[in-house]
Design an enzyme around this catalytic site. Structure first.
Site, PDB file in Angstrom:
ATOM      1  N   GLU A 208       0.618  -0.558   0.353  1.00 22.97           N
ATOM      2  CA  GLU A 208      -0.257  -0.179  -0.140  1.00 22.97           C
ATOM      3  C   GLU A 208       0.768   1.205  -0.107  1.00 22.97           C
ATOM      4  O   GLU A 208       0.225   2.203  -0.704  1.00 22.97           O
ATOM      5  CB  GLU A 208      -1.021   0.305   0.806  1.00 22.97           C
ATOM      6  CG  GLU A 208      -2.086  -1.525   1.148  1.00 22.97           C
ATOM      7  CD  GLU A 208      -2.251  -0.794  -0.052  1.00 22.97           C
ATOM      8  OE1 GLU A 208      -3.193   0.548  -0.795  1.00 22.97           O
ATOM      9  OE2 GLU A 208      -3.144  -2.089  -0.484  1.00 22.97           O
ATOM     10  N   HIS A 211       2.545   1.786  -3.607  1.00 20.68           N
ATOM     11  CA  HIS A 211       1.454   2.362  -4.126  1.00 20.68           C
ATOM     12  C   HIS A 211       1.362   3.853  -3.522  1.00 20.68           C
ATOM     13  O   HIS A 211       1.461   4.925  -4.787  1.00 20.68           O
ATOM     14  CB  HIS A 211       0.027   1.727  -4.255  1.00 20.68           C
ATOM     15  CG  HIS A 211      -0.912   1.488  -4.640  1.00 20.68           C
ATOM     16  ND1 HIS A 211      -0.186   0.347  -5.846  1.00 20.68           N
ATOM     17  CD2 HIS A 211      -1.099  -0.278  -4.322  1.00 20.68           C
ATOM     18  CE1 HIS A 211      -0.506  -0.250  -6.252  1.00 20.68           C
ATOM     19  NE2 HIS A 211      -1.445  -0.775  -5.711  1.00 20.68           N
ATOM     20  N   CYS A 218       2.735  -4.515 -10.243  1.00 22.00           N
ATOM     21  CA  CYS A 218       3.833  -5.022 -11.103  1.00 22.00           C
ATOM     22  C   CYS A 218       3.164  -6.614 -11.731  1.00 22.00           C
ATOM     23  O   CYS A 218       2.159  -7.105 -10.975  1.00 22.00           O
ATOM     24  CB  CYS A 218       4.527  -6.122 -10.071  1.00 22.00           C
ATOM     25  SG  CYS A 218       5.876  -6.293 -10.584  1.00 22.00           S
ATOM     26  N   CYS A 245      10.581  -3.338  -9.766  1.00 22.30           N
ATOM     27  CA  CYS A 245      10.371  -2.705  -8.499  1.00 22.30           C
ATOM     28  C   CYS A 245      10.981  -1.806  -7.805  1.00 22.30           C
ATOM     29  O   CYS A 245      10.776  -0.480  -7.177  1.00 22.30           O
ATOM     30  CB  CYS A 245       9.169  -3.027  -7.419  1.00 22.30           C
ATOM     31  SG  CYS A 245       7.336  -3.385  -8.831  1.00 22.30           S
TER      32      CYS A 245
HETATM   33 ZN   LIG Z   1      -2.935  -2.851  -5.009  1.00 21.92          ZN
HETATM   34 ZN   LIG Z   2       7.840  -5.370  -9.017  1.00 25.82          ZN
END
Ligand SMILES: [Zn+2]
Ligand SMILES: [Zn+2]
Length: 288
Positions: A208, A211, A218, A245
């Site tokens: 969360e 985000h 992803c 990420c």
């Molecule tokens: Zn999410």
């Molecule tokens: Zn990722």
């Protein structure tokens, strides 16, 4: 002279970027490809396009500033001693994961939620309206030096009268979110389910807050930023951020990747999260 120092500075920056890219290239080998989604899973019903590193870089995303750089967790409810232990471990984990100071804000009782924003389904089972907590509690309480605020309730949450429940709700533009520990804890948190429940809490909150830092879902690899439809699906997802990420998060926050990795491994070792530790060890071997 000025030109020369500028040239040296540009050269230094280029070397730094190269070194960082070396890290992400090295850990890429440990990214695990996703299986084709099965019926009921997130990607089966949500045809997501993902977010490339370039798309992230060109998007509007927050970065810590001198004035606002602390992550806050606000517990709402009456938590048992073992639940409080888990919240303190969450605080410690988020501090390592985002490499930003993380504090537990003042705990509030459920009494701050008025009758129109809660419903009692049975005598021992009451739910709280997630949107009320977001708009009428967290929005007002986000400290000026806070970069993100995550409310954590002990009771279950619901988003609308016609819905059964919701795991959590967030406003990514305002950097506030609320999640409940109720469903993560298999009815009752004990010593025997402690680590499984802790792992879920760490995954859900890092997802969360991820985000809030501009990372989208992803679809590249098994990654903590994968979307999820259910707790069994969350259990299948990795606690690790995949290499793409990680590169996004690092671009936004600008921390030392190896320091973060060593601290994550140490956290998992101290708390006997063995599978999680193995993932970090693989990245440590790859970046030696
Ligand atoms: Zn999410
Ligand atoms: Zn990722």
């Amino acid at each position: 002279m000025k030109k020369l120092s500028l040239f040296i500075l540009v050269l230094l920056c280029a070397c730094k970027t190269d070194k960082k890219n070396e890290y992400f290239d090295a850990i890429k080998a440990n990214d695990v490809a996703l299986f084709a989604p099965a019926s009921g899973e997130w990607l089966y019903s949500h045809k997501e396009k993902g977010q490339t590193f370039e798309q992230f870089e060109n998007s509007k995303h927050i970065t810590p500033t001198k004035e606002a750089n602390i992550i806050y967790i606000k517990p709402i409810g009456n938590f048992t001693a073992i639940q409080n232990k888990q919240i303190e471990l969450l605080r410690e984990y988020l501090e390592i994961y985002f490499q930003l100071e993380t504090k537990i804000g003042e705990q509030a009782s459920d009494d701050i939620i008025p009758a129109h924003a809660r419903r009692e389904l049975t005598k021992d089972y009451e739910q709280l309206l997630a949107g009320y907590i977001l708009d009428s509690v967290l929005k007002k309480e986000k400290p000026l030096n806070g970069i993100a605020l995550m409310g954590l309730t002990e009771k279950d949450l619901y988003p609308k009268p016609e819905w059964n429940f919701v795991f959590g709700l967030a406003s990514y533009s305002q950097k506030i979110g609320v999640s409940s520990i109720y469903r993560l804890q298999d009815e009752k948190l004990t010593d025997s389910n402690f680590n499984l429940c802790l792992s879920r809490l760490l995954k859900i909150c890092s997802h969360e807050i991820g985000h809030m830092f501009g990372l989208h879902h992803c679809i590249d690899a098994n990654c903590v930023m994968n979307g999820t439809n259910s707790l069994p699906e969350t259990d299948e997802h990795s606690i690790r951020l995949c290499s793409v990420c990680q590169k996004k998060l690092n671009t936004g926050i600008n921390y030392d990747n190896k320091k973060r990795l060593n601290e994550l491994a140490d956290f998992f070792q101290r708390n006997k999260l063995i599978e999680e530790l193995q993932l970090m060890k693989k990245d440590m071997v790859s970046t030696r």
